[in-house]
Scaffold this active site. Structure first.
Site, PDB file in Angstrom:
ATOM      1  CG  ASN A  39      20.677  29.617  -7.407  1.00  0.00           C
ATOM      2  OD1 ASN A  39      21.463  28.711  -7.264  1.00  0.00           O
ATOM      3  ND2 ASN A  39      19.461  29.552  -6.898  1.00  0.00           N
ATOM      4  CG  ASP A  40      18.362  32.231  -4.715  1.00  0.00           C
ATOM      5  OD1 ASP A  40      18.437  32.205  -5.939  1.00  0.00           O
ATOM      6  OD2 ASP A  40      17.435  31.723  -4.074  1.00  0.00           O
ATOM      7  CD  GLN A  56      20.789  28.009  -2.696  1.00  0.00           C
ATOM      8  OE1 GLN A  56      20.238  27.072  -3.247  1.00  0.00           O
ATOM      9  NE2 GLN A  56      21.189  27.942  -1.432  1.00  0.00           N
ATOM     10  CE1 TYR A  99      17.634  23.317  -3.806  1.00  0.00           C
ATOM     11  CE2 TYR A  99      15.301  23.857  -3.747  1.00  0.00           C
ATOM     12  CZ  TYR A  99      16.369  23.250  -4.363  1.00  0.00           C
ATOM     13  OH  TYR A  99      16.166  22.583  -5.546  1.00  0.00           O
ATOM     14  CB  SER A 100      17.411  30.468  -0.612  1.00  0.00           C
ATOM     15  OG  SER A 100      18.170  30.618  -1.778  1.00  0.00           O
ATOM     16  NE  ARG A 168      11.583  27.228  -3.486  1.00  0.00           N
ATOM     17  CZ  ARG A 168      10.670  26.546  -4.156  1.00  0.00           C
ATOM     18  NH1 ARG A 168      10.130  25.472  -3.640  1.00  0.00           N
ATOM     19  NH2 ARG A 168      10.277  26.956  -5.359  1.00  0.00           N
ATOM     20  CG  ASP A 169      13.486  30.407  -0.635  1.00  0.00           C
ATOM     21  OD1 ASP A 169      14.244  29.418  -0.587  1.00  0.00           O
ATOM     22  OD2 ASP A 169      12.872  30.738  -1.665  1.00  0.00           O
ATOM     23  CD  GLU A 222      11.415  30.270  -6.283  1.00  0.00           C
ATOM     24  OE1 GLU A 222      12.037  31.000  -7.065  1.00  0.00           O
ATOM     25  OE2 GLU A 222      11.577  29.035  -6.238  1.00  0.00           O
TER      26      GLU A 222
HETATM   27  C1  FRU Z   1      15.248  30.967  -5.983  1.00  0.00           C
HETATM   28  C2  FRU Z   1      15.288  29.525  -5.509  1.00  0.00           C
HETATM   29  C3  FRU Z   1      14.828  29.412  -4.076  1.00  0.00           C
HETATM   30  C4  FRU Z   1      15.495  28.133  -3.636  1.00  0.00           C
HETATM   31  C5  FRU Z   1      16.821  28.213  -4.350  1.00  0.00           C
HETATM   32  C6  FRU Z   1      17.370  26.897  -4.816  1.00  0.00           C
HETATM   33  O1  FRU Z   1      16.083  31.193  -7.066  1.00  0.00           O
HETATM   34  O2  FRU Z   1      14.525  28.688  -6.351  1.00  0.00           O
HETATM   35  O3  FRU Z   1      13.427  29.404  -3.914  1.00  0.00           O
HETATM   36  O4  FRU Z   1      15.639  28.069  -2.249  1.00  0.00           O
HETATM   37  O5  FRU Z   1      16.620  29.040  -5.475  1.00  0.00           O
HETATM   38  O6  FRU Z   1      18.633  27.058  -5.383  1.00  0.00           O
END
Ligand code: FRU
Length: 477
Positions: A39-40, A56, A99-100, A168-169, A222
């Site tokens: 993902n991200d 991710q 996480y991100s 987060r992030d 996010e």
């Molecule tokens: C966005 C998210 C972030 C988080 C990450 C977890 O897609 O949900 O907020 O840090 O992915 O994989």
């Protein structure tokens, strides 16, 4: 999973890797997970001439699982190297996922900040107001590959008391010698917002301000990203829970660019109107982008070509992998509007260019990996068939992308535009990225149909250029 477990597990999945490689849905000029789930994009930066793209990553599972940071590097956006994963959930404070997060480069190395996700299992939790820890962690690396230290710098107790456990992030923005860290959040009333923290040394952080809208714009924001571009301060973030409005916000979660007139006076910064919010992408598969300034001073954006919680699917899951990253795009702000253009390096992948008039461009099989550039004159309406059942139409100022039966659940997306002047399509096996009117609108989507014939009809003059795109090369850097 810590590094040792990963390195022991990794050889056991060699056959998964071989099967994934053989999948005909694999893309050719996009970053994808070697196996499993992506993902991200995270930690984007250029350090000493090397671009680092972390992401991710759940290497052995093509679905949601405990995240690591996967890692690619490239010097030229054409040749890529798959590096060993960079971050593992190997501490108490990130045990349920690294996480991100983002990168901040200095002379002597790279600082990273990310969210350590922890789930508490001992009670019947709601995972919103309790049962979750989202820790802010600082990592320093001299080279983007080796870790000098990993430190816990904030926990939920350091976030404002009116917040839920969802914060987060982190991403860093430096202004007037001071560091600001922006984080996405959901407050106790389920009101999405972005939190700003400040620091003079990247080590000690304290809450500084909260950026929010006058009326709720979703329940959670996010992946916020704060940067200055062409003299304009911009906030890109991904609000969840925004209602559909006209042709806007049709996806389950959103990604918007907000031109911000924020003056860094601490307190609570209220964005008065959402009327000037711009959807960064109008396709089905776009979320959680991140930007960085490269050593040439370009602001580059890479997004996740995917989205969480959608009701459409990816047949690639059966083959052991899912999702990809978008092609890198250079950003500009012109008259307060966001423009996105694929980085110019991608031109090096274009081969065998052919030019057609509208009349000549009929019943043509496009290469599986193609770039199509159409320049229109006096376009009143048009229908561009991209492949079997997939088309883009323009009628009464409405541009519609229709995936027919090829979307695995993806249907149509639209935008109103005053005049259609040009479009650039990047098609890569099972993905489409469409840049409209010099990139003032973008549609990114996965597509799973048969090849079929392309063609163009309608009341317009058009000049069409078609190129074959060759793939990225891996392993040589
Ligand atoms: C966005 C998210 C972030 C988080 C990450 C977890 O897609 O949900 O907020 O840090 O992915 O994989």
């Amino acid at each position: 999973m810590n590094k040792e477990t990963y390195l022991t597990e990794y050889p056991k999945h060699e056959s998964m890797r071989e099967n994934v490689k053989k999948d005909k849905n694999r893309l050719h000029f996009h970053m994808m997970p070697p196996t499993g789930w992506m993902n991200d994009p995270n930690g984007l930066c250029e350090f000493q001439g090397v671009n680092h793209i972390y992401f991710q990553y759940t290497p052995f599972l093509a679905g949601w699982g405990t995240k690591l940071w996967g890692h690619y590097t490239t010097k030229d956006w054409i040749h890529y190297k798959e590096e060993e994963p960079f971050l593992y959930p190997d501490e108490e404070w990130d045990r349920d996922g690294v996480y991100s997060g983002s990168a901040y480069t200095c002379e002597d190395g790279i600082h990273y900040f990310y969210t350590g996700n922890v789930k508490l299992w001992d009670k019947d939790y709601d995972y919103i107001m309790n049962g979750r820890e989202q820790n802010t962690i600082h990592v320093f690396s001299p080279d983007g590959k080796n870790i000098a230290y990993k430190k816990l710098v904030m926990t939920n107790d350091d976030y404002p008391v009116n917040m839920s456990k969802h914060v987060r992030d982190p991403k860093i923005y430096k202004k007037d010698g001071r560091y600001y860290m922006i984080q996405g959040g959901r407050d106790a009333e389920s009101y999405g917002c972005a939190l700003l923290f400040c620091s003079d040394d990247l080590e000690h952080w304290k809450w500084y301000d909260t950026v929010r809208t006058a009326k709720p714009f979703g329940y959670m924001w996010e992946c916020p990203d704060l940067f200055e571009l062409d003299g304009q301060l911009c906030l890109i973030c991904c609000p969840q829970g925004v209602e559909k409005k006209g042709y806007d916000y049709w996806n389950v979660h959103q990604c918007v660019c907000i031109p911000l007139d924020y003056d860094f006076t601490p307190g609570t910064w209220v964005i008065k109107t959402t009327d000037n919010f711009q959807m960064v992408d109008r396709g089905f598969d776009f979320y959680a982008p991140q930007t960085f300034e490269d050593q040439q001073g370009r602001r580059i954006l890479i997004g996740w070509m995917g989205i969480p919680d959608a009701d459409y699917t990816n047949p690639t899951v059966k083959k052991g992998w899912q999702h990809a990253l978008t092609i890198p795009r250079q950003l500009h702000i012109r008259d307060g509007k966001l423009y996105q253009e694929p980085v110019k390096e991608l031109e090096k992948l274009c081969r065998n260019g052919r030019t057609f008039s509208k009349e000549e461009f009929q019943n043509l099989e496009l290469p599986k990996c193609a770039k199509v550039q159409i320049d229109f004159k006096d376009c009143k309406n048009m229908e561009f068939s991209i492949s079997d059942g997939v088309k883009l139409t323009y009628m009464d100022h409405v541009l519609t992308l229709d995936l027919g039966n090829c979307g695995s659940g993806r249907t149509i997306r639209k935008v109103w535009i005053e005049e259609l002047t040009d479009l650039t399509l990047f098609a890569d096996t099972t993905s489409l990225e469409l840049f409209i009117n010099k990139g003032s609108q973008v549609f990114t989507t996965r597509v799973y149909g048969k090849q079929g014939k392309a063609g163009l009809k309608g009341q317009c003059d058009a000049r069409i250029q078609v190129y074959e795109m060759s793939g990225y090369e891996y392993g040589r850097i």
